[in-house]
Design a protein around this motif. Sequence first.
Motif, PDB file in Angstrom:
ATOM      1  N   THR A  40     -18.234 -29.145 -23.914  1.00 17.75           N
ATOM      2  CA  THR A  40     -19.003 -29.932 -24.881  1.00 17.75           C
ATOM      3  C   THR A  40     -18.280 -30.085 -26.206  1.00 17.75           C
ATOM      4  OG1 THR A  40     -20.192 -27.936 -25.576  1.00 17.75           O
ATOM      5  CG2 THR A  40     -21.214 -29.300 -23.866  1.00 17.75           C
ATOM      6  N   ARG A  58     -14.818 -34.719 -28.588  1.00 21.74           N
ATOM      7  CA  ARG A  58     -16.251 -34.649 -28.347  1.00 21.74           C
ATOM      8  C   ARG A  58     -16.797 -33.373 -28.969  1.00 21.74           C
ATOM      9  NH1 ARG A  58     -19.624 -35.185 -22.634  1.00 21.74           N
ATOM     10  NH2 ARG A  58     -21.567 -34.300 -23.413  1.00 21.74           N
ATOM     11  N   ASP A  67     -19.948 -41.532 -21.091  1.00 14.63           N
ATOM     12  CA  ASP A  67     -19.345 -40.484 -20.265  1.00 14.63           C
ATOM     13  C   ASP A  67     -17.924 -40.228 -20.746  1.00 14.63           C
ATOM     14  OD1 ASP A  67     -18.722 -38.626 -18.367  1.00 14.63           O
ATOM     15  OD2 ASP A  67     -18.436 -40.066 -16.746  1.00 14.63           O
ATOM     16  N   SER A 110     -15.644 -37.223 -21.055  1.00 10.80           N
ATOM     17  CA  SER A 110     -15.454 -35.819 -20.710  1.00 10.80           C
ATOM     18  C   SER A 110     -13.998 -35.604 -20.353  1.00 10.80           C
ATOM     19  CB  SER A 110     -16.347 -35.418 -19.530  1.00 10.80           C
ATOM     20  OG  SER A 110     -15.921 -36.081 -18.345  1.00 10.80           O
TER      21      SER A 110
END
Length: 291
Positions: free
Chosen positions: A68, A95, A149, A151
Motif C-alpha cells: 500500500t 502509492r 489499479d 500496484s
Amino acid sequence: MAVAAAPPPDKPGGNTPSTLPNPDQIVLPDIDEGEGGEGTGTKPTKTPIIDVNNSKLAQFSKKYAGATEFYVEMKEVSYGKDGSVARSIDGRAARKGENCYVSMATLGKNNKQQLIETLMLKNKSTWVQYLLFRSSKAAVKARSEDDIDLSLGTLIANKLPTQMWSTKVKVGPTEYYAEVYKYYSYEYTTCFTADGKPVYQFVRDLNEKQLESATLYKTIQVGSGTSKGLCALPTGTKTYTFNENNTLTDAKGNVFTLQENGTTGIKVLDKDGNDVTDDFKWLTDFFEMMS
C-alpha cells in the motif's frame, strides 16, 4: 523508556544499472526455440518452469503486489522496425494508501520532451485525477475514475501467466537469470537480480520477431515513507476545474474567463474583467499537453 526506532523501508534489490544498453548488447533466446530446446550457438536456452507459482515473478508478486506504499522509478525505450529508438520514457510511480502518483518525461524522435505529472486522490468511492503543474503550483481536475489499479503487480506484470520458461539473458557484460512468458502476440522476458528484484523487462513482437520495447527498473522501494510525499497535492497548490463555457473555476468558486487572443495567445479575466493572465502561465503547458 526508550522507544524503538521504526524499521527501515523494504527495498527489494540492491544497485541497478542507470541506463538501457543498445539492442545489439541484449542477448535473448531465439523466439522459435522449442521448450527446453538446445538453443542455437551463442543464444541461451529456455527451460520450462514446472510450477509457475515457484517462479521469481510469482514470488515477487506474492510478496510485494499488495503493498500500500511504494515508489518505482523506471525507464522504457520503444524501438522502431529498424532497431532505432522511437521513443523513451522516464517514469515514476508512487502509492500511499488509496492515493497514487504517476509522472512521465517523454522524449520522441524530434527530441521534444514533455513532462506529465498525474495525481489520483481517493474521494469516497471514486478517485479524482489531477494534472500537476508543479513549478506554477497549479493542478487541473482532469476526471474522476471509479477504479484505479496502480500496484507493483500491474507495473511489473499485468497478469501472472500459466506457462513460463527460465533462461539466462546477457545485458551488456552482465548475465541475469530471466523468466519468459507469452501474452497474446508478445513475448515478455523479465530479468532478476540475485535477490529476486526485477531489473529489466524486454518485450518482443512474435509476429514481427523483433524487440519492441525494453524497460529498466531503476528503483523499487516498498514500505513506510517510500512514497516521498508524492501522493498528495504539493503545499500551496491551487486547484482548478475546466468548464464547458470556456471558463475555469478554482476551489473557492471563483470563475475565470478564457479569451483567445491572436497576438498573445490565451487571455484570462477574473469575475470583474481584470486581466490576470500572468497568474495562469501554466495554461500554455496545459494546452500543449492536450494537443
